[in-house]
Design a protein around this motif. Structure first.
Motif, PDB file in Angstrom:
ATOM      1  N   TYR A 330      41.138  -1.013  39.143  1.00 45.49           N
ATOM      2  CA  TYR A 330      41.025   0.431  39.333  1.00 45.49           C
ATOM      3  C   TYR A 330      42.418   1.074  39.361  1.00 45.49           C
ATOM      4  O   TYR A 330      42.599   2.197  38.895  1.00 45.49           O
ATOM      5  N   GLN A 334      43.638   4.129  37.093  1.00 44.95           N
ATOM      6  CA  GLN A 334      44.221   5.356  37.648  1.00 44.95           C
ATOM      7  C   GLN A 334      45.539   5.688  36.962  1.00 44.95           C
ATOM      8  O   GLN A 334      45.801   6.846  36.636  1.00 44.95           O
ATOM      9  N   ARG A 358      32.697   0.813  28.072  1.00 41.49           N
ATOM     10  CA  ARG A 358      32.089   0.127  29.204  1.00 41.49           C
ATOM     11  C   ARG A 358      30.987  -0.801  28.710  1.00 41.49           C
ATOM     12  O   ARG A 358      30.055  -0.368  28.038  1.00 41.49           O
ATOM     13  N   ALA A 380      36.067  10.964  34.936  1.00 46.28           N
ATOM     14  CA  ALA A 380      35.418   9.964  35.789  1.00 46.28           C
ATOM     15  C   ALA A 380      36.382   9.460  36.864  1.00 46.28           C
ATOM     16  O   ALA A 380      36.000   9.290  38.031  1.00 46.28           O
ATOM     17  N   ASP A 382      39.052  11.106  37.971  1.00 45.76           N
ATOM     18  CA  ASP A 382      39.301  12.236  38.877  1.00 45.76           C
ATOM     19  C   ASP A 382      38.206  12.346  39.929  1.00 45.76           C
ATOM     20  O   ASP A 382      38.442  12.776  41.054  1.00 45.76           O
ATOM     21  N   GLN A 383      36.990  11.983  39.549  1.00 45.20           N
ATOM     22  CA  GLN A 383      35.856  12.082  40.471  1.00 45.20           C
ATOM     23  C   GLN A 383      35.686  10.819  41.318  1.00 45.20           C
ATOM     24  O   GLN A 383      34.693  10.673  42.028  1.00 45.20           O
ATOM     25  N   SER A 384      36.638   9.908  41.176  1.00 47.32           N
ATOM     26  CA  SER A 384      36.585   8.629  41.923  1.00 47.32           C
ATOM     27  C   SER A 384      35.312   7.852  41.614  1.00 47.32           C
ATOM     28  O   SER A 384      34.760   7.173  42.494  1.00 47.32           O
ATOM     29  N   PHE A 385      34.841   7.942  40.398  1.00 49.83           N
ATOM     30  CA  PHE A 385      33.653   7.181  40.021  1.00 49.83           C
ATOM     31  C   PHE A 385      33.987   5.702  39.888  1.00 49.83           C
ATOM     32  O   PHE A 385      35.082   5.342  39.471  1.00 49.83           O
ATOM     33  N   GLU A 386      33.021   4.892  40.197  1.00 54.45           N
ATOM     34  CA  GLU A 386      33.148   3.463  39.942  1.00 54.45           C
ATOM     35  C   GLU A 386      32.891   3.258  38.452  1.00 54.45           C
ATOM     36  O   GLU A 386      31.770   3.456  37.983  1.00 54.45           O
ATOM     37  N   VAL A 387      33.941   2.912  37.709  1.00 51.72           N
ATOM     38  CA  VAL A 387      33.755   2.723  36.266  1.00 51.72           C
ATOM     39  C   VAL A 387      34.063   1.293  35.832  1.00 51.72           C
ATOM     40  O   VAL A 387      33.905   0.955  34.668  1.00 51.72           O
ATOM     41  N   ARG A 388      34.549   0.474  36.767  1.00 55.62           N
ATOM     42  CA  ARG A 388      35.001  -0.856  36.347  1.00 55.62           C
ATOM     43  C   ARG A 388      33.850  -1.740  35.901  1.00 55.62           C
ATOM     44  O   ARG A 388      32.738  -1.594  36.362  1.00 55.62           O
TER      45      ARG A 388
ATOM     46  N   PRO B   5      37.364   3.232  44.180  1.00 48.26           N
ATOM     47  CA  PRO B   5      36.612   4.469  44.091  1.00 48.26           C
ATOM     48  C   PRO B   5      36.190   4.897  45.488  1.00 48.26           C
ATOM     49  O   PRO B   5      35.643   4.105  46.250  1.00 48.26           O
ATOM     50  N   SER B   8      31.979   8.320  44.821  1.00 47.43           N
ATOM     51  CA  SER B   8      30.752   8.126  44.055  1.00 47.43           C
ATOM     52  C   SER B   8      30.657   6.690  43.563  1.00 47.43           C
ATOM     53  O   SER B   8      31.507   6.231  42.832  1.00 47.43           O
ATOM     54  N   GLY B  57      32.237  12.903  33.767  1.00 49.61           N
ATOM     55  CA  GLY B  57      32.581  11.535  34.142  1.00 49.61           C
ATOM     56  C   GLY B  57      31.384  10.617  34.276  1.00 49.61           C
ATOM     57  O   GLY B  57      31.504   9.401  34.181  1.00 49.61           O
TER      58      GLY B  57
END
Lengths: 388, 217
Positions: A330, A334, A358, A380, A382-388, B5, B8, B57
């Motif tokens: 992460y 970032q 993804r 995503a 910026d919104q602190s989404f879990e994308v990993r 994160p 969310s 996002g």
């Protein structure tokens, strides 16, 4: 640890790179723009287009991130030997697991069974990609069925078996080449050779000091090594010089530091430097090519990550190298988000050079791929989404 | 710099509700639990100004492949049509399907369909607080009467409805929860605090629509 370069110095260097990049604007930039993978490893069928200069791949373990890089690497190859290299990168020993082979049909085929989706060796695997110049390159891997030969009587069972040699068939705009992996006189032999696509694969296993020394030497002979020192100095401002030195008969990269009278082996400067150098050297040695990096963040100290990533991105821009890289980090994502931010400030066009892919498993356990633009990726993060 | 994160997390349910603020997400979580409606995950965008980033996002978020539909929830405030248009604009910019009317499903060929719910419900002016106010007024009888008098005293009849409803609810919650008169709406909604009964009939329309939602697909 020697101090990092100041932000002003780093910004100044970035501006230089941006200026050079701008000067090149309008040049054709060759890169892979789409691929189509069938019956390869965990992929039954996977197609995607819309790749840009910098493509980052995320997803849970076992969703096929490394397999995707391997597919591109194999398709860019020239000879079936590349498959044994892939096995080495997977950790199957120095010889790619060949030492385990016994003279049976099953043993021969066991070397290749994990190449195929659900181990279905009959269907054959196919990988195809297209580049920005509209040129297709494909690789089919299959057992021919019309050509068999006997394995030598060297196995522990002392039996002879009829095997059907596996074929790697590359098709490029100019030629078709069949390369086979055969066993002759107790050794593997690879027949045929195609023209190679400029793809380099960097994994945690390839980032060794020995390989770096060899690559550096190759650049040094051509007097093209200066950017390596500059890339190192972006992280360690105290580094004054870089040279190959003989240690117990082996050439090892050493750095000269302002505060030390004697040279220091590069790996002693920082554990992650071998990885960083492996990436930098691969970019310099492969201009206008494609760089595949598995676990790009591996070995990098988080505080150095911004400078390292910027350095890699800048060099890729300068040497027109496309990147496909996997990550679980992460922190790395970032950093990348901030780089996309900066790129957007320079020009809206610059941000369009990034994509995030993804890989996920669907309900039927099939990996699915979703590609989004740099802008969406940034949103995503910026919104602190879990994308990993 | 957060290294994980922070807000969310992975999408784990079939349906995702995205509201404006923490009060919205808490309201839907508690309402769904109160009414025994399963399959929904509720969260907030961190303010109406963040809707676009949040929605954009979503496309790459972990677990997005399992999502069957998205429900975006916004406040009608004083101009329901304009507020709905704003949400449509956010959806469009995020490259998501855009429904023509609230509570309608905008389908898409790939990915997930999207619906928009405007609060209090339909085209009534107000916000989430307007909806909650009905239940709180019936439940907190004494504070409601006092706040009513207070409103007359300071003449809130000239206030916009949304602002007036927010003030009244805040006063009633503050009066009924002296331990922390400034308690956040998301905490005030917790069933443990017994401030706003989510089994009140004023929430029936919202709950029924959510309960029926899977059949829209």
């Amino acid at each position: 640890m020697p101090r990092s370069k100041t932000l002003t110095e780093a910004a100044s260097q970035r501006n230089d790179v941006v200026a050079r990049r701008t000067a090149r604007a309008g040049d054709g930039y060759k890169m892979i723009t789409s691929f189509d993978i069938r019956n390869f490893r965990c992929f039954d069928a996977l197609k995607q287009n819309g790749f840009k200069r910098f493509n980052f791949i995320v997803g849970d373990s076992g969703t096929g991130k490394t397999a995707l890089l391997e597919a591109l690497f194999l398709a860019g190859g020239a000879n079936a030997e590349i498959y044994l290299r892939v096995r080495r990168l997977r950790g199957f020993g120095e010889s790619g697991g060949i030492e385990l082979l016994t003279a049976t049909k099953a043993a021969y085929e066991s070397l290749f069974r994990d190449l195929f989706f659900r181990f279905d060796q009959k269907a054959g695997a196919a990988i195809k990609f297209r580049d920005s110049e509209g040129r297709d390159r494909s690789l089919e891997i299959y057992y021919r069925g019309d050509e068999t030969y006997k394995l030598p009587l060297k196995g522990p069972l002392g039996n002879a078996f009829i095997v059907d040699p596996i074929t790697f068939k590359w098709e490029t705009p100019t030629r078709v080449i069949n390369s086979q992996i055969e066993i002759k006189d107790g050794k593997f032999e690879m027949t045929g050779a195609s023209d190679v696509y400029p793809i380099v694969f960097v994994t945690p296993n390839t980032a060794s000091g020995k390989l770096n020394a060899i690559k550096y030497s190759e650049l040094s002979v051509r007097n093209q090594q200066k950017p390596v020192l500059a890339a190192l100095q972006r992280i360690f401002a105290d580094v004054e010089d870089l040279a190959l030195e003989n240690v117990a008969g082996e050439l090892i990269l050493h750095v000269s530091l302002k505060h030390l009278n004697e040279k220091l082996p590069l790996a002693d400067l920082s554990g992650g430097m071998n990885k960083y150098l492996a990436i930098i050297l691969s970019i310099l040695a492969n201009p206008k090519g494609v760089l595949l990096i598995d676990e790009i963040e591996n070995g990098f100290y988080y505080r150095n990550m911004p400078v390292i990533v910027r350095s890699i991105i800048d060099l890729c821009n300068e040497y027109e190298v496309q990147i496909f890289a996997t990550t679980h980090s992460y922190e790395f994502l970032q950093v990348l988000s901030r780089i996309i931010d900066d790129a957007t400030e320079e020009s809206e066009e610059a941000a369009k050079h990034f994509t995030l892919m993804r890989l996920e498993r669907s309900a039927s356990y099939q990996p699915t791929l979703k590609l989004v633009s740099g802008e969406t990726y940034k949103a995503a993060i910026d919104q602190s989404f879990e994308v990993r | 710099m957060p290294t994980i994160p922070s807000r969310s997390q992975e999408i784990t349910e079939d349906f995702l509700i995205v509201g404006e603020g923490e009060g919205d997400s808490a309201f839907f979580r508690h309402l769904l639990a109160n009414r025994g409606i399963a399959g929904f995950q509720a969260e907030d965008a961190g303010g109406s100004g963040n809707f676009r980033n949040h929605l954009q996002g979503l496309n790459i978020r972990s677990g997005i492949n399992r999502l069957r539909a998205l429900i975006v929830v916004g406040d009608n405030e004083e101009t329901p049509d304009d507020c709905f248009k704003r949400i449509r604009s956010h959806l469009k910019k995020a490259d998501l399907p855009v429904p023509n009317n609230p509570l309608e499903l905008a389908p898409r060929t790939t990915g997930f369909p999207v619906a928009v719910m405007m609060i209090p419900f339909d085209k009534a002016r107000g916000a989430l607080e307007s909806l909650l106010l009905k239940a709180a007024t019936d439940h907190l009888v004494v504070p409601a009467r006092c706040v009513g008098n207070y409103c007359q005293c300071i003449n809130t009849s000239t206030w916009p409805k949304t602002a007036s409803d927010k003030m009244r609810l805040r006063c009633m919650i503050a009066a009924a929860w002296p331990e922390d008169p400034n308690i956040g709406l998301q905490w005030a909604l917790s069933p443990d605090r017994k401030l706003i009964p989510l089994n009140h009939p004023c929430f029936d329309e919202v709950a029924q629509w959510l309960s029926d939602f899977p059949s829209l697909l």
